[in-house]
Design a protein around this motif. Sequence first.
Motif, short mmCIF file in Angstrom:
data_model
loop_
_atom_site.label_atom_id
_atom_site.label_comp_id
_atom_site.label_asym_id
_atom_site.label_seq_id
_atom_site.Cartn_x
_atom_site.Cartn_y
_atom_site.Cartn_z
N GLU A 80 21.53 8.19 12.71
CA GLU A 80 20.50 8.16 11.49
C GLU A 80 21.37 8.96 10.07
O GLU A 80 21.96 9.41 10.38
N LEU A 81 21.20 8.36 9.12
CA LEU A 81 21.87 9.01 7.57
C LEU A 81 20.36 9.57 7.42
O LEU A 81 20.08 8.01 6.73
N LEU A 82 20.56 10.20 6.30
CA LEU A 82 19.63 11.02 5.38
C LEU A 82 19.55 11.01 4.63
O LEU A 82 21.18 12.16 4.17
N PHE A 83 19.62 10.79 3.01
CA PHE A 83 20.17 11.17 1.66
C PHE A 83 18.73 11.92 1.00
O PHE A 83 17.87 10.67 0.73
N VAL A 84 19.13 12.77 0.47
CA VAL A 84 17.06 13.20 -0.32
C VAL A 84 17.63 13.33 -1.53
O VAL A 84 18.82 13.50 -2.13
N ARG A 85 16.61 12.35 -1.93
CA ARG A 85 16.83 11.45 -3.66
C ARG A 85 16.02 13.02 -4.87
O ARG A 85 16.53 12.98 -5.57
N THR A 86 15.24 12.36 -3.77
CA THR A 86 14.07 13.28 -5.11
C THR A 86 13.38 14.52 -3.77
O THR A 86 12.83 14.66 -3.08
N GLY A 87 12.64 15.77 -4.66
CA GLY A 87 12.27 17.09 -3.70
C GLY A 87 13.27 17.68 -3.14
O GLY A 87 13.90 18.17 -2.61
N SER A 88 11.59 18.23 -1.76
CA SER A 88 12.62 18.91 -1.03
C SER A 88 11.71 18.46 0.30
O SER A 88 10.73 18.53 0.41
N ILE A 89 13.02 19.06 1.77
CA ILE A 89 12.30 18.27 2.93
C ILE A 89 12.85 19.50 4.12
O ILE A 89 13.53 19.35 3.89
N HIS A 90 11.55 18.93 4.94
CA HIS A 90 12.26 20.02 5.96
C HIS A 90 12.21 19.08 7.39
O HIS A 90 11.41 18.32 7.60
N VAL A 91 13.78 19.12 8.21
CA VAL A 91 13.60 18.11 8.96
C VAL A 91 13.76 18.85 10.09
O VAL A 91 14.68 19.88 10.16
N THR A 92 12.79 18.47 11.46
CA THR A 92 13.40 19.59 12.54
C THR A 92 13.85 18.67 13.52
O THR A 92 13.59 17.36 13.86
N ALA A 108 15.03 18.89 17.41
CA ALA A 108 15.11 19.13 18.26
C ALA A 108 14.16 20.74 18.39
O ALA A 108 13.71 21.09 17.99
N ASN A 109 15.80 21.80 18.66
CA ASN A 109 14.95 23.08 18.75
C ASN A 109 15.64 23.40 16.80
O ASN A 109 15.63 24.75 16.39
N LYS A 110 16.74 22.76 15.88
CA LYS A 110 17.02 22.42 14.60
C LYS A 110 15.86 22.42 13.75
O LYS A 110 15.44 21.25 13.63
N ARG A 111 16.47 23.21 12.59
CA ARG A 111 15.39 23.23 11.75
C ARG A 111 16.29 23.17 10.16
O ARG A 111 17.11 24.00 10.18
N PHE A 112 16.27 21.85 9.54
CA PHE A 112 16.87 22.05 8.08
C PHE A 112 16.34 21.93 6.87
O PHE A 112 15.53 20.74 7.04
N ASP A 113 16.57 22.68 5.70
CA ASP A 113 15.80 22.36 4.51
C ASP A 113 17.02 21.55 4.10
O ASP A 113 18.34 22.57 3.95
N LEU A 114 16.43 20.33 2.72
CA LEU A 114 17.35 19.37 2.64
C LEU A 114 16.87 19.72 1.21
O LEU A 114 15.72 19.46 1.04
N ASN A 115 17.43 19.54 -0.30
CA ASN A 115 16.83 19.50 -1.13
C ASN A 115 17.36 18.32 -2.44
O ASN A 115 18.79 17.19 -1.47
N GLU A 116 17.04 17.80 -2.87
CA GLU A 116 18.08 17.08 -3.68
C GLU A 116 19.33 16.41 -3.39
O GLU A 116 20.16 17.09 -4.08
N GLY A 117 19.64 15.35 -3.21
CA GLY A 117 21.08 15.66 -3.46
C GLY A 117 21.15 15.44 -1.22
O GLY A 117 22.87 15.18 -1.69
N ASP A 118 21.00 16.09 -0.97
CA ASP A 118 21.90 15.97 0.17
C ASP A 118 21.58 15.54 0.88
O ASP A 118 21.00 14.49 1.24
N TYR A 119 22.53 15.85 2.23
CA TYR A 119 23.15 15.05 3.46
C TYR A 119 22.80 15.18 4.57
O TYR A 119 22.92 16.77 4.55
N LEU A 120 22.51 14.45 5.50
CA LEU A 120 22.38 15.04 7.04
C LEU A 120 22.48 14.06 7.37
O LEU A 120 22.15 12.54 7.22
N GLU A 121 23.09 14.46 8.65
CA GLU A 121 23.76 13.46 9.46
C GLU A 121 23.54 13.59 11.31
O GLU A 121 23.92 15.11 11.40
N PHE A 122 22.96 12.42 12.11
CA PHE A 122 22.45 13.25 13.00
C PHE A 122 22.35 11.89 14.48
O PHE A 122 22.24 10.57 13.69
#
Length: 183
Positions: free
Chosen positions: A133-145, A147-161
């Motif tokens: 799964e590829l996640l790209f934040v367009r606007t705002g801020s999100i928390h992604v949990t 398993a036992n990891k937590r990621f705080d992502l803001n506009e323009g951030d990208y996460l792959e898992f």
Amino acid sequence: MSSSLEQQRLAGSHARALRRKKGYTLEALADQLKLSKGHLSRFERGEKALSVMSLLRLAEALETTVGQLFGEKIGDADFRVLRAQDAQFKRTGPSEAEYRYALLSGKSEHSTFLIELTRGKQHESRSHHAGLELLFVRTGSIHVTLANKRFDLNEGDYLEFPGSIPHLIESKSESASFLLVVV
């Protein structure tokens, strides 16, 4: 004439036409590709072949693809444009965690979603699937949990898992939108 020889001549002919259109001299392009002027000239005439690496460098220099040099056609069916005003948003989730999403593309090799959350709303996936799964934040801020990891992502951030990890996505701003591609 063999099919291979025809393809070689076609690629050389296309390369020459693109080189001229871009205003490159034979010598300048050969220097850039680290080839002799004679070898490039013979390639353009269909008399010589280029190595795979040389073809890749040539395509890059001419701002095309190796496939297009060899006559690959790109048609309207190869593109998909979805205008913002045409996106069909749906609401989903239990009322306490309702969010909106629009399917942007549902090809067999991937699905692409635009998801909108408001503060306190969640997108939860307990599904397990192969791939990413590829996640790209367009606007705002999100928390992604994950398993036992937590990621705080803001506009323009990208996460792959890995898609096999259950995940929870929450908006931490008034509203957030993100692009989610499931491969």
